[in-house]
Design a protein around this motif. Sequence first.
Motif, PDB file in Angstrom:
ATOM      1  N   GLU A  51       4.546 -18.448 -18.820  1.00 33.51           N
ATOM      2  CA  GLU A  51       5.555 -18.202 -19.847  1.00 33.51           C
ATOM      3  C   GLU A  51       6.860 -18.911 -19.491  1.00 33.51           C
ATOM      4  O   GLU A  51       7.124 -19.206 -18.320  1.00 33.51           O
ATOM      5  CB  GLU A  51       5.807 -16.694 -19.976  1.00 33.51           C
ATOM      6  N   GLU A  52       7.649 -19.147 -20.506  1.00 34.20           N
ATOM      7  CA  GLU A  52       8.963 -19.765 -20.298  1.00 34.20           C
ATOM      8  C   GLU A  52       9.767 -18.952 -19.279  1.00 34.20           C
ATOM      9  O   GLU A  52       9.822 -17.730 -19.345  1.00 34.20           O
ATOM     10  CB  GLU A  52       9.723 -19.830 -21.627  1.00 34.20           C
ATOM     11  N   GLY A  53      10.341 -19.682 -18.308  1.00 35.80           N
ATOM     12  CA  GLY A  53      11.124 -19.019 -17.270  1.00 35.80           C
ATOM     13  C   GLY A  53      10.339 -18.689 -16.012  1.00 35.80           C
ATOM     14  O   GLY A  53      10.938 -18.388 -14.972  1.00 35.80           O
ATOM     15  N   ASP A  54       8.995 -18.699 -16.098  1.00 37.00           N
ATOM     16  CA  ASP A  54       8.187 -18.521 -14.888  1.00 37.00           C
ATOM     17  C   ASP A  54       8.421 -19.703 -13.951  1.00 37.00           C
ATOM     18  O   ASP A  54       8.876 -20.769 -14.372  1.00 37.00           O
ATOM     19  CB  ASP A  54       6.695 -18.449 -15.236  1.00 37.00           C
ATOM     20  N   CYS A  55       8.072 -19.517 -12.693  1.00 39.08           N
ATOM     21  CA  CYS A  55       8.222 -20.598 -11.713  1.00 39.08           C
ATOM     22  C   CYS A  55       6.896 -20.831 -10.999  1.00 39.08           C
ATOM     23  O   CYS A  55       6.318 -19.924 -10.414  1.00 39.08           O
ATOM     24  CB  CYS A  55       9.307 -20.266 -10.696  1.00 39.08           C
ATOM     25  N   LEU A  56       6.436 -22.072 -11.084  1.00 40.02           N
ATOM     26  CA  LEU A  56       5.202 -22.500 -10.428  1.00 40.02           C
ATOM     27  C   LEU A  56       5.595 -23.104  -9.080  1.00 40.02           C
ATOM     28  O   LEU A  56       6.411 -24.027  -9.014  1.00 40.02           O
ATOM     29  CB  LEU A  56       4.516 -23.549 -11.307  1.00 40.02           C
ATOM     30  N   VAL A  57       5.023 -22.586  -7.992  1.00 40.39           N
ATOM     31  CA  VAL A  57       5.362 -23.059  -6.644  1.00 40.39           C
ATOM     32  C   VAL A  57       4.224 -23.944  -6.140  1.00 40.39           C
ATOM     33  O   VAL A  57       3.080 -23.501  -6.045  1.00 40.39           O
ATOM     34  CB  VAL A  57       5.584 -21.883  -5.682  1.00 40.39           C
ATOM     35  N   LEU A  58       4.552 -25.200  -5.828  1.00 34.15           N
ATOM     36  CA  LEU A  58       3.541 -26.190  -5.434  1.00 34.15           C
ATOM     37  C   LEU A  58       3.845 -26.753  -4.050  1.00 34.15           C
ATOM     38  O   LEU A  58       5.003 -27.055  -3.734  1.00 34.15           O
ATOM     39  CB  LEU A  58       3.502 -27.335  -6.452  1.00 34.15           C
ATOM     40  N   ASN A  59       2.796 -26.926  -3.252  1.00 34.48           N
ATOM     41  CA  ASN A  59       2.927 -27.499  -1.911  1.00 34.48           C
ATOM     42  C   ASN A  59       2.732 -29.016  -2.001  1.00 34.48           C
ATOM     43  O   ASN A  59       1.640 -29.486  -2.302  1.00 34.48           O
ATOM     44  CB  ASN A  59       1.880 -26.880  -0.979  1.00 34.48           C
ATOM     45  N   ASP A  60       3.825 -29.765  -1.741  1.00 32.07           N
ATOM     46  CA  ASP A  60       3.763 -31.216  -1.923  1.00 32.07           C
ATOM     47  C   ASP A  60       3.396 -31.982  -0.661  1.00 32.07           C
ATOM     48  O   ASP A  60       3.694 -33.170  -0.522  1.00 32.07           O
ATOM     49  CB  ASP A  60       5.078 -31.743  -2.506  1.00 32.07           C
ATOM     50  N   THR A  61       2.732 -31.310   0.289  1.00 28.02           N
ATOM     51  CA  THR A  61       2.263 -32.005   1.480  1.00 28.02           C
ATOM     52  C   THR A  61       1.228 -33.070   1.105  1.00 28.02           C
ATOM     53  O   THR A  61       0.568 -32.975   0.063  1.00 28.02           O
ATOM     54  CB  THR A  61       1.645 -31.032   2.492  1.00 28.02           C
ATOM     55  N   ARG A  62       1.102 -34.070   1.962  1.00 27.74           N
ATOM     56  CA  ARG A  62       0.129 -35.141   1.745  1.00 27.74           C
ATOM     57  C   ARG A  62      -0.771 -35.231   2.970  1.00 27.74           C
ATOM     58  O   ARG A  62      -0.315 -35.175   4.117  1.00 27.74           O
ATOM     59  CB  ARG A  62       0.850 -36.462   1.511  1.00 27.74           C
ATOM     60  N   VAL A  63      -2.077 -35.331   2.721  1.00 30.51           N
ATOM     61  CA  VAL A  63      -3.061 -35.384   3.801  1.00 30.51           C
ATOM     62  C   VAL A  63      -3.014 -36.760   4.460  1.00 30.51           C
ATOM     63  O   VAL A  63      -3.001 -37.791   3.785  1.00 30.51           O
ATOM     64  CB  VAL A  63      -4.484 -35.114   3.280  1.00 30.51           C
ATOM     65  N   ILE A  64      -2.963 -36.774   5.776  1.00 33.03           N
ATOM     66  CA  ILE A  64      -3.039 -38.050   6.485  1.00 33.03           C
ATOM     67  C   ILE A  64      -4.500 -38.374   6.792  1.00 33.03           C
ATOM     68  O   ILE A  64      -5.333 -37.470   6.908  1.00 33.03           O
ATOM     69  CB  ILE A  64      -2.218 -38.016   7.795  1.00 33.03           C
ATOM     70  N   PRO A  65      -4.851 -39.667   6.891  1.00 32.01           N
ATOM     71  CA  PRO A  65      -6.232 -40.040   7.239  1.00 32.01           C
ATOM     72  C   PRO A  65      -6.469 -39.768   8.718  1.00 32.01           C
ATOM     73  O   PRO A  65      -6.485 -40.660   9.565  1.00 32.01           O
ATOM     74  CB  PRO A  65      -6.295 -41.534   6.898  1.00 32.01           C
ATOM     75  N   ALA A  66      -6.657 -38.492   9.036  1.00 32.20           N
ATOM     76  CA  ALA A  66      -6.536 -37.985  10.402  1.00 32.20           C
ATOM     77  C   ALA A  66      -7.815 -38.113  11.237  1.00 32.20           C
ATOM     78  O   ALA A  66      -7.816 -37.749  12.411  1.00 32.20           O
ATOM     79  CB  ALA A  66      -6.114 -36.520  10.351  1.00 32.20           C
ATOM     80  N   ARG A  67      -8.893 -38.623  10.661  1.00 34.29           N
ATOM     81  CA  ARG A  67     -10.165 -38.726  11.389  1.00 34.29           C
ATOM     82  C   ARG A  67     -10.339 -40.158  11.897  1.00 34.29           C
ATOM     83  O   ARG A  67     -10.411 -41.103  11.107  1.00 34.29           O
ATOM     84  CB  ARG A  67     -11.312 -38.332  10.457  1.00 34.29           C
ATOM     85  N   ASN A 147      -9.853 -42.113   8.532  1.00 38.19           N
ATOM     86  CA  ASN A 147     -10.610 -41.601   7.384  1.00 38.19           C
ATOM     87  C   ASN A 147     -10.059 -40.241   6.991  1.00 38.19           C
ATOM     88  O   ASN A 147      -9.453 -39.536   7.807  1.00 38.19           O
ATOM     89  CB  ASN A 147     -12.095 -41.454   7.749  1.00 38.19           C
ATOM     90  N   MET A 148     -10.285 -39.856   5.719  1.00 41.93           N
ATOM     91  CA  MET A 148      -9.824 -38.546   5.277  1.00 41.93           C
ATOM     92  C   MET A 148     -10.604 -37.447   6.016  1.00 41.93           C
ATOM     93  O   MET A 148     -11.827 -37.531   6.147  1.00 41.93           O
ATOM     94  CB  MET A 148     -10.004 -38.387   3.769  1.00 41.93           C
ATOM     95  N   PRO A 149      -9.912 -36.421   6.488  1.00 45.18           N
ATOM     96  CA  PRO A 149     -10.555 -35.374   7.289  1.00 45.18           C
ATOM     97  C   PRO A 149     -11.212 -34.313   6.418  1.00 45.18           C
ATOM     98  O   PRO A 149     -10.759 -33.169   6.340  1.00 45.18           O
ATOM     99  CB  PRO A 149      -9.376 -34.797   8.074  1.00 45.18           C
ATOM    100  N   LEU A 150     -12.285 -34.685   5.749  1.00 46.12           N
ATOM    101  CA  LEU A 150     -12.969 -33.720   4.883  1.00 46.12           C
ATOM    102  C   LEU A 150     -13.584 -32.598   5.717  1.00 46.12           C
ATOM    103  O   LEU A 150     -14.026 -32.828   6.852  1.00 46.12           O
ATOM    104  CB  LEU A 150     -14.068 -34.417   4.079  1.00 46.12           C
ATOM    105  N   PRO A 151     -13.613 -31.390   5.191  1.00 44.58           N
ATOM    106  CA  PRO A 151     -14.214 -30.269   5.929  1.00 44.58           C
ATOM    107  C   PRO A 151     -15.686 -30.537   6.231  1.00 44.58           C
ATOM    108  O   PRO A 151     -16.356 -31.301   5.511  1.00 44.58           O
ATOM    109  CB  PRO A 151     -14.062 -29.095   4.960  1.00 44.58           C
TER     110      PRO A 151
END
Length: 341
Positions: A51-67, A147-151
């Motif tokens: 609804e109008e006035g609600d606040c959506l909280v988003l995590n803007d982290t970015r995955v590093i190619p950690a593998r 490479n992307m660290p897929l589970p």
Amino acid sequence: MKTSDFNYDLPEELIAQVPIADRSSSKLMVVDKENGEIEHKIFKDIIDYLEEGDCLVLNDTRVIPARLIGSKVETGGKIEFLLLKRNEDDTWETLVKPGRKAKIGSRFTFGDDKLIAQVIGMGDDGSRIVKFEYDGIFEEILDELGNMPLPPYITEKLEDRERYQTVYSKHSGSAAAPTAGLHFTEELLEEIRKKGVDEAFVTLHVGLGTFRPVKVDDVLEHKMHSEYFIVNQEAADKINKAKKNGKKVICVGTTSCRTIESASDEDGTLRAKSGWTEIFIYPGYKFKIMDNLITNFHLPESTLIMLVSALSTKGNILNAYEEAVKEKYRFFSFGDAMFLK
């Protein structure tokens, strides 16, 4: 409270292996957090619950190619590194397979010596502390070699590594994606903005400890891995405004939830701050800020299913999971979504 209380049976074929073509066309199970009533929707229908006035909280982290796949300098034996956390002294906490090859002093090479790693310490949980040698910019070398660290439950090859990033990812540092956010498209976010819903971006760099099953029988004996988070003043102001006006704060994912709950005062005021959090949310926890949660379907006996149960009840959540299995929802990272309204 027993870890086994949060177990459920999941047929292996329901573990999603690849992302669907249209991010916002995944299934959405809407669960009333009070009475457990269930509705079956498509993810893009999420806009109907905002609804109008609600606040959506988003995590803007970015995955590093950690593998990283490489070899031991002395023997040429194959080695796999998974980068978990960059320390302040520019060393890295890593998981190494096979671990027996990674004794203190061991050296490893990646990409024809573009990157050299030396093990300089051991972590309490079997991880290794590693120092890298390289010429140039580390992030660029990692982007080339990593490479992307897929589970481990995802065995299919990921054709487009951007599909393991949210469309709003910005700050690199995660070893895993904040998967609830994978369902959003730019178009859906724009529709949500037009409806008058505010967006607050926070950052929590996700570590693999978040996703691991709890290995102790008593939930209260589990110790969370620490993860780095940032809440800036703009995000704090937007979230506090929604709370003050009696509007809903809806977290996209358990990581966004853990971030704002870590940065809030006991009176429910969110502060602009950064640091490390080991917050562990399980049934009995009193949420200070979050009202509703968008999340994926999580591993049995994980801290994440415990967090979701804390917002509703264990009975409601396990009943919803049973329904999801019956209706053949897709589970885990590339799977379908749940909205606790």
